[in-house]
Every structure is written in C-alpha cells, then in structure tokens.
Design an enzyme around this catalytic site. Structure first.
Site, mmCIF file in Angstrom:
data_model
loop_
_atom_site.group_PDB
_atom_site.id
_atom_site.type_symbol
_atom_site.label_atom_id
_atom_site.label_comp_id
_atom_site.label_asym_id
_atom_site.label_seq_id
_atom_site.Cartn_x
_atom_site.Cartn_y
_atom_site.Cartn_z
ATOM 1 N N ASP A 134 0.936 -1.256 0.064
ATOM 2 C CA ASP A 134 0.028 -0.051 0.120
ATOM 3 C C ASP A 134 0.730 1.090 0.064
ATOM 4 O O ASP A 134 1.919 1.179 0.376
ATOM 5 C CB ASP A 134 -0.771 -0.019 1.204
ATOM 6 N N ASP A 179 -10.961 2.160 -3.394
ATOM 7 C CA ASP A 179 -11.606 1.622 -2.123
ATOM 8 C C ASP A 179 -12.919 1.931 -2.076
ATOM 9 O O ASP A 179 -13.791 1.484 -1.163
ATOM 10 C CB ASP A 179 -11.030 2.621 -0.965
HETATM 11 C C1 GLA Z 1 -5.787 1.862 2.031
HETATM 12 C C2 GLA Z 1 -6.276 0.434 1.201
HETATM 13 C C3 GLA Z 1 -7.381 0.008 1.964
HETATM 14 C C4 GLA Z 1 -6.624 -0.644 3.273
HETATM 15 C C5 GLA Z 1 -6.294 0.822 3.913
HETATM 16 C C6 GLA Z 1 -5.662 0.204 5.365
HETATM 17 O O1 GLA Z 1 -6.673 2.984 1.999
HETATM 18 O O2 GLA Z 1 -6.797 1.104 -0.210
HETATM 19 O O3 GLA Z 1 -7.753 -1.272 1.005
HETATM 20 O O4 GLA Z 1 -5.678 -1.246 3.135
HETATM 21 O O5 GLA Z 1 -5.478 1.477 3.270
HETATM 22 O O6 GLA Z 1 -5.123 1.293 6.151
#
Ligand code: GLA
Length: 727
Positions: free
Chosen positions: A480, A550
């Site tokens: 990430d 997301d």
């Molecule tokens: C990001 C990702 C999510 C999740 C969060 C965790 O926003 O896109 O899928 O993994 O971080 O903090």
C-alpha cells in the site's frame, strides 16, 4: 521484418500488427515522423516529407541550406529546446555555458531482434522470440556532446509500439538534464478529441473527452506517485470516433511517479504529443560518460475506435507486461478483513473469518492493516513491522499456521514506504523520513514517507519484510501507499542533486520490490494506494493485480472499472464484494467478477442469506476466470454514455463463449431495451445457458437481446452466458 531501413530514401518503416510508423532522416540530420497510422504496405512516403517552411518568423537552423526546412513546422522525433522548434520540447539539457540549447541530429542506427530491458525501470518485454523488434537511432548535439538513443520497439502480434530514450553525456563537462521525456510525436492533423482519466480517492479514472484546439492541453502528476487525480494515460480519437469506429491513438507511461502528458496544436494544425516523467521539479546531473534512461511509453493505434484500442492494450499487457508466476495462473480467490474489521481485530476474529472463508470455498485469507507495532488506528505504528502480540496473541507464525492448516493461502498487508511520526522507527531514525531542511514536514493520513532514495532505508525495510514473509510463509503481499509526497527531499542528497529526488525515489521503490520478488519469486503482489492511486503499468510490471479503488459500492465502482478498462486488462483489476449497503450480493458479485475477484467483509456481520448467497457465487468465478482475465472486453453501454445502465461483455479469443453483464444503476426512463452484443462470429450459433435457447451470432449482434422485460429496479443486474454450438 517489422523494421526496415530504406538507405536511398533515408527512412525507416516500423510495422506492428496493424500500424505503420515512418521516420525520415532529413538531409541535415533532423529526424521526422512522416506517418503514423493504419498499416500501409508502401514505404515511399517522399510526398509526405514536404511541409510548409516559409512561415514568417520560423527560423532555419544553421547548416541546413538550402533553406527548405525548419523544425518549427516539421513533425519532429525529438523536440529540441532553444532552437527553431518553438513548440513544447521533449528534452532540455543545460550545458556548462549555462544555456539549454540543443540541436540533435542523426548519427547512426541499429536494428535488433527482441526488446532490451531498461536498467532500473519497469518495461514491457518480449514474451516469445519473434514478438518484438527494436530500432535504436542515435542522435547527437554536436556543440555539447550530448547524445540520445531513441528506442522504438514494435510488437508483431499487436498494433503497439514502445518508445524510450537514453541520454548520454559524451563530453568532458557536466550536463544537467532539466527535461527528459519518453517521446515526442507530431501528427499531421488536429481534428481529434483528447481522452484522459481523472479522479480522486474512491472515484478513480473518470472518463473525460474534449476537443483539442490551438495551444496546450494535458495532464500531469506532481504528487510523487502517478496518483488518483490523473492516470498516466491519454488517447486521441477522431472527433466522430466512438467505441467501435474511428482512429484512436492511446499513450500510456510505464512509470509510477510524477509525469506529464501534453498535446499541443500548432499554427499549421499539427498535433504534438509529448509524454514522460514530470519535469516541473526535475533535474539530473550527468557527469561525462554517464547515461540517463527515461521511462518507457506505450503507443497503441486502433482503427476500431476506443474498443479496439483497449483490447490491444489488454492483450499486450497480459502478454508483455504482467510477469512471473501468477501471470497466467489462476490467482487465489481471497477474503480480506479490512472493511470487515478495520483495525478492530485479534487472532480469533481473523481465524473465524478464515474458517468461514474455507468452508465457503475461498482460497486465501488476507490480513490487512493493523497487525503490527502500535496500530489501533491510522495515527501510529507504520514502520514498526513487528507483530503486535496484544492483538495477535501467540505471534504471527502461529496464526498463519492455523490458517494454512485450514488449506488456505495467507496474505499480509504492508505499507513499506511509510513511517508514522509516532513509531519506534521514526524515534530512532527521524532523518529516514523525506524532508527538507529548516521546514516542518506536512502530514498526510498522520504519516510521513520513508526516503527510498537511501539504500540503508531500503535494506532495513526489506529485512523486516523478509523476516515476516519467511517466518510465516506468506503467499501474498498487499503493498500500500497512502499519501501524496510533500517537502520532497533527502538528507543524503547534496543540494544540487535534490532535484533528482522524485525520480531517485521511484527507482528506489522499484529496486526494493525487485529484491523482494527475487527473494520470494512465488509471492503474489497486489499493488494499492488508497485504492487505485498508483494504478499504472509501472506497478503492474511487479504486481499482477492492483486494488482498483477503495470504493466497493457496486453501483458507483462500476464507473471506476469502466474508466480503468480504457487501457488496463481485467486481470490486473483487484475487485471485491463488500458489505456495502446499496446493492444485492448478486449485483456486487456481478460487478466484482470483472477483475481479480474476492471478498472484503466480516461474515459474522452479514445475514445468513448473504452468507448462503456467497456460497453459490464461487463456482462462477472459477468457471469464467479465463474468459474474463484473458478474453476480449466489449464495453456495450458505458457510464459516460448512459447514466441509467451499464453493460459489458467478454468474448474468448476463439469466439466460442461470451459472458454479458447488464446493470441497472437507476430505474430506466424508457423501457425499450435491446442490447446488441459485439465480437461474436456472425455465422456461428450460441446457446444461452439459462434456458437453452439458441441464437445466431448475427442475431445477437444485430437485433440484440430483448431486455425490455427485465426488472427495472435500481441496482438490478444480470449475467448471460452463451456457448457456441454446432449449427
Ligand atoms: C488503504 C487501502 C485499503 C486498506 C487501508 C488500510 O486505504 O486502499 O484497502 O488497506 O489502506 O489502512
């Protein structure tokens, strides 16, 4: 031979499976593109070399007598700075005298089989011998001794080529690169629309189409990543072009940091396209003998509109970009705990999800953010990659063993490039965070960014990841990256090299990922950046799937998936069913199946009916995997054309089966709904699974499916699967 040099005419012809590109070496050594478009067998394009040269004020370069040539009106392969070409430049080099004038002229060329790699950078590769051929043209600026190698690779199976450049200091004085774009292309007309993809967190890759006109239009990132706001992709399409018809040129940069992509219509009605790494805050010192490698750009030509362009990108990326163990292998059907638990979990809660996942037929459990350091929310802990035993009692290897003993694979979340100010790592190494002297650093999501230009930082992070992965046997990593870059500087770079920071940063990230994958060649990497903020071909080279957004609300996420499909294949698109409230589980499944499918929920928090429904969804995923991941996509009804409904279709390359998905986003106003399919064999017959009815391909494509009696309800969706039958 896909690339031919015609010595008498001093021209090159580069043919792909559907396009031709012709380069002329002028009598004075300047290089021009005289044609780029649909394949033509001819190589005599002498007539096209003639351009208007007597434009007032457009100057003639020295040594080009008789004055029949000015780069200001010619289609130039290199946009030189400071000379006669007054349009946007593609290369700017400041020399020891303090000026940034250059005048690159042809020196030599070579034609090679295959496609060379680019040191330190992701790039497309030759999948099978014979796939690719490469032309390398060397041009030189005599005054400064700067040399450029222009790389052109053509693909024999796709209407695609790549372009990149190497800039070399062949002098005894230092040079400073101020701009080093991947290509410059001048098309001899301007009646195009420009298409780009813009957006934000939760709403990535929205479609934008507008006519180009005199002057500059374009997109860029200055965020230290490719970003949610603009994807490093643009297309030019005929004004009258659409999904199926018209010429379209697609351009995509294989790079994950700052970029720019511009079009410029000049006073003669030509269109310049330039694309490459962002030059707003860029500089690169080039000592004598040193070389600089630009990222690579992908150029796709289609005369079947946007649909044809997208299908070429999809096939090309599936074959020549995505790599490694998981390239063609079915990737595990996963469940991720993020939207189910957020930070609130312990090992029993996670194990309960994994147990249910196994019973339901899923194949991998992914533990998301919150398992390490002091991390009960997003204000602390990043960088402390040690398991938090207050949450995971008994440690990570024990939990992973329990999950693996169920017969599931195990995946784990990292945000390797980040550091929380409230972390042991930051307390020990404050200078490991990127920053500039005497200026406080801005905070994004309560975190700072680690200085990936530094080898010691990369070694440390790799060490932590290595320990965790090797001690648990994790099969998958979600990588990430959750903020934009500000005050971008490194404690180790001298002041006159701080301008190199952004590019050095991403080179450091690529090097780190490369080392991780070398250490764990079977690891499945899923890219992520607040959803799809680093959804670019640079990252796809390392991670064969990327979490697309997301936003897991099927009715709005479908727009993200449509936009992403402009150039990225379904196989890279991470897409999950969550407990989001607006749509049925069937609709959520139908939307998420367009990608690398999975679930993102806590089964304890959903109804028994929902759990039962999910159980029935798994088989279809396996059944349609190849069709969706490697089939041809047809966007039948796109959100940018119709606010009420959407429809898309996959057809296998042999046209023996097709899967059609229809989604009613909002109750339709008009009830006539005849959905015409695409891409089938008109002479073949196809049986619809659900009722055994047989229709000709011609009927399905010309009359269509009569969906006028389908429920007209917000969020209703349905799939139709047809298989070819003997007539
Ligand atoms: C990001 C990702 C999510 C999740 C969060 C965790 O926003 O896109 O899928 O993994 O971080 O903090």
């Amino acid at each position: 031979m896909s690339i031919a040099f015609h010595a008498e005419r001093q021209s090159f012809k580069l043919d792909t499976a559907g396009s031709s590109y012709v380069i002329k070496i002028h009598h004075n050594g300047f290089l021009s593109c005289v044609y780029y478009g649909a394949y033509i067998p001819d190589d005599n394009l002498t007539d096209f070399e003639r351009r208007h040269v007597y434009a007032s004020f457009s100057a003639w370069p020295p040594g080009t007598e008789p004055y029949t040539f000015t780069p200001d009106t010619c289609p130039m392969e290199i946009g030189c700075n400071g000379g006669c070409d007054m349009r946007q430049s593609s290369v700017r080099i400041r020399n020891a005298d303090g000026n940034a004038v250059s005048d690159f002229r042809y020196v030599s060329h070579r034609i090679e089989a295959g496609k060379p790699a680019i040191p330190g950078l992701p790039a497309l590769y030759e999948n099978e011998p014979g796939d690719c051929e490469t032309l390398v043209i060397t041009a030189r600026d005599e005054t400064t001794g700067a040399e450029m190698d222009l790389y052109y690779t053509v693909f024999t199976k796709h209407a695609a080529m790549t372009r990149a450049a190497v800039i070399r200091n062949d002098s005894d004085k230092e040079l400073e690169l101020e701009q080093a774009l991947s290509f410059c292309l001048d098309l001899n007309r301007s009646d195009f629309d420009l298409i780009s993809l813009h957006g934000k967190h939760m709403q990535e890759r929205d479609f934008c189409r507008r006519p180009i006109g005199h002057g500059i239009q374009g997109i860029y990132s200055r965020r230290g990543s490719s970003g949610h706001q603009f994807n490093p992709f643009i297309a030019l399409i005929d004004r009258s072009g659409n999904e199926d018809n018209g010429e379209a040129y697609g351009f995509n940069l294989v790079y994950s940091s700052n970029f720019k992509a511009l079009t410029e219509v000049d006073y003669n009605g030509s269109t310049r396209v330039i694309m490459g790494l962002g030059d707003d805050d860029f500089g690169w010192r080039l000592a004598p003998g040193e070389s600089f490698y630009t990222p690579e750009a992908v150029l796709v030509y289609s005369n079947e509109g946007l649909g044809g362009m997208s299908r070429t990108f999809h096939r090309l990326y599936n074959e020549n970009l995505v790599r490694g163990d998981w390239k063609r292998r079915h990737r595990p059907l996963l469940i991720n705990n993020w939207e189910g638990t957020y930070f609130d979990f312990d090992e029993e809660k996670l194990f309960a999800i994994a147990k249910w996942a196994k019973e339901t037929g899923l194949e991998m459990f992914v533990m998301d953010d919150g398992w390490f350091g002091k991390r009960d929310d997003d204000t602390s802990g990043l960088g402390d990659w040690f398991v938090n035993e207050n949450k995971i009692h008994g440690g990570l290897p024990a939990l992973v063993k329990r999950v693996k003993d169920l017969g599931l694979k195990f995946g784990i979340w990292f945000e390797p490039e980040m550091i929380s100010p409230d972390s042991d790592l930051f307390r020990a190494h404050p200078d490991w965070a990127i920053h500039v002297p005497n200026r406080p650093s801005s905070i994004g999501r309560h975190q700072l960014i680690l200085d990936m230009t530094r080898e010691d930082v990369r070694d440390y992070i790799l060490g932590r990841m290595y320990d965790i992965i090797s001690s648990t046997g994790a099969d998958y990593v979600k990588w990430d990256f959750n903020r934009n870059m500000t005050e971008a500087g490194s404690a180790l770079l001298p002041p006159d090299r701080q301008k190199e920071f952004y590019h050095r940063y991403i080179l450091g990230v690529y090097a780190l990922i490369d080392r991780l994958l070398t250490a764990f060649p079977h690891l499945l990497l899923e890219g992520c950046s607040g959803g799809g903020g680093r959804y670019d071909p640079g990252m796809m080279y390392y991670s064969p799937q990327i979490w697309c957004s997301d936003n897991t609300d099927a009715l709005s996420r479908v727009d993200v998936q449509f936009g992403s499909s402009l150039c990225y294949p379904a196989s890279v698109q991470g897409a999950h069913v969550s407990a989001s409230p607006r749509a049925s589980y069937e609709t959520k499944r139908n939307v998420a199946m367009w990608g690398s499918f999975g679930y993102e929920l806590d089964p304890a928090k959903i109804s028994e009916e929902a759990r039962a429904e999910i159980r029935t969804q798994i088989a279809d995923y396996h059944r349609y995997y190849d069709l969706i991941h490697f089939g041809d996509l047809y966007r039948l009804i796109s959100p940018w054309e119709d606010p009420y409904k959407a429809a898309w279709q996959f057809v296998d390359p042999e046209k023996t089966e097709t899967l059609v998905t229809v989604l009613i986003k909002f109750m339709m106003r008009e009830r006539n709904f005849f959905l015409r399919l695409k891409g089938l064999d008109p002479d073949a017959y196809y049986r619809l699974d659900e009722n055994g009815e047989v229709y000709s391909g011609a009927l399905l494509m010309n009359a269509g499916l009569n969906l006028s009696f389908m429920p007209n309800e917000d969020g209703f969706s349905k799939t139709f699967h047809f298989t070819k039958v003997e007539a």
